[in-house]
Structure formats: C-alpha cells, structure tokens
Design a protein around this motif. Structure first.
Motif, mmCIF file in Angstrom:
data_model
loop_
_atom_site.group_PDB
_atom_site.id
_atom_site.type_symbol
_atom_site.label_atom_id
_atom_site.label_comp_id
_atom_site.label_asym_id
_atom_site.label_seq_id
_atom_site.Cartn_x
_atom_site.Cartn_y
_atom_site.Cartn_z
ATOM 1 N N SER A 12 16.319 63.530 -0.328
ATOM 2 C CA SER A 12 16.295 62.373 -1.225
ATOM 3 C C SER A 12 16.235 62.908 -2.652
ATOM 4 O O SER A 12 16.033 64.111 -2.876
ATOM 5 N N GLN A 13 16.389 62.027 -3.611
ATOM 6 C CA GLN A 13 16.236 62.450 -5.002
ATOM 7 C C GLN A 13 14.839 63.012 -5.230
ATOM 8 O O GLN A 13 14.668 64.010 -5.925
ATOM 9 N N ARG A 14 13.857 62.390 -4.619
ATOM 10 C CA ARG A 14 12.470 62.858 -4.767
ATOM 11 C C ARG A 14 12.306 64.254 -4.166
ATOM 12 O O ARG A 14 11.647 65.113 -4.745
ATOM 13 N N ASP A 15 12.910 64.478 -2.980
ATOM 14 C CA ASP A 15 12.835 65.802 -2.355
ATOM 15 C C ASP A 15 13.400 66.875 -3.275
ATOM 16 O O ASP A 15 12.791 67.927 -3.479
ATOM 17 N N LEU A 16 14.580 66.613 -3.820
ATOM 18 C CA LEU A 16 15.223 67.588 -4.695
ATOM 19 C C LEU A 16 14.407 67.804 -5.963
ATOM 20 O O LEU A 16 14.230 68.938 -6.415
ATOM 21 N N GLY A 21 11.053 71.122 -9.367
ATOM 22 C CA GLY A 21 9.945 70.994 -10.300
ATOM 23 C C GLY A 21 10.256 70.079 -11.478
ATOM 24 O O GLY A 21 9.802 70.301 -12.593
ATOM 25 N N ILE A 22 11.057 69.034 -11.195
ATOM 26 C CA ILE A 22 11.416 68.046 -12.224
ATOM 27 C C ILE A 22 11.109 66.660 -11.674
ATOM 28 O O ILE A 22 10.748 66.512 -10.513
ATOM 29 N N SER A 23 11.285 65.649 -12.506
ATOM 30 C CA SER A 23 11.010 64.286 -12.055
ATOM 31 C C SER A 23 12.198 63.715 -11.275
ATOM 32 O O SER A 23 13.343 64.123 -11.485
ATOM 33 N N GLU A 29 19.144 60.664 -13.430
ATOM 34 C CA GLU A 29 19.930 60.711 -14.663
ATOM 35 C C GLU A 29 21.080 61.718 -14.550
ATOM 36 O O GLU A 29 22.188 61.442 -15.002
ATOM 37 N N ILE A 30 20.811 62.867 -13.957
ATOM 38 C CA ILE A 30 21.865 63.869 -13.766
ATOM 39 C C ILE A 30 22.968 63.304 -12.878
ATOM 40 O O ILE A 30 24.152 63.371 -13.202
ATOM 41 N N GLU A 31 22.576 62.720 -11.746
ATOM 42 C CA GLU A 31 23.557 62.184 -10.806
ATOM 43 C C GLU A 31 24.328 60.997 -11.395
ATOM 44 O O GLU A 31 25.495 60.791 -11.064
ATOM 45 N N ALA A 32 23.683 60.236 -12.255
ATOM 46 C CA ALA A 32 24.327 59.078 -12.878
ATOM 47 C C ALA A 32 25.235 59.485 -14.041
ATOM 48 O O ALA A 32 25.973 58.660 -14.572
#
Length: 69
Positions: A12-16, A21-23, A29-32
């Motif tokens: 998931s985005q949270r897992d990554l 070590g980022i939010s 934002e990167i993916e968007a």
C-alpha cells in the motif's frame, strides 16, 4: 507507473512510505505527479540536455532485506 510498481510488490502507499521513511501523503503526491521545484528542475535539465528518461517495471524478486513483500 510508480503506483503500478508499488502494487506489483503488494504494498500500500503506507507500506511503501514506511519502507522509505517518508509520509504516506508524500508517496501519494509522487504518484499523483504533484509538481515540485525539484521535479520541475529535473525535467528541465532532461529536456535541455536532450536526455531520454525511461522506466521499466520488473517482477519483484525475493526480498533481500529479510522483510516480507
């Protein structure tokens, strides 16, 4: 393409975000494709130098860090 690569790994985005070590918001934002001064300058550099940027998604390998995928 980045979201596809993340999903292919089963994250998931949270897992990554935790792995990096980022939010989670920063991953979103990167993916968007949210513009930032860094990405604007990076792509200006690429255009100006005539560089071509390509990306390939590879099948995930067995983890090398001992963490499950």
């Amino acid at each position: 393409m980045l979201a596809q690569a993340r999903a292919l790994n089963g994250w998931s985005q949270r897992d990554l975000a935790e792995r990096l070590g980022i939010s989670q918001r920063y991953v979103w934002e990167i993916e968007a494709g949210k513009p930032s001064i860094f990405t604007e300058r990076l792509f200006a550099y690429i255009r100006e130098t005539g560089t071509t940027l390509t990306a390939t998604i590879r099948e995930p390998d067995e983890p090398t860090d001992g963490r499950p995928r």
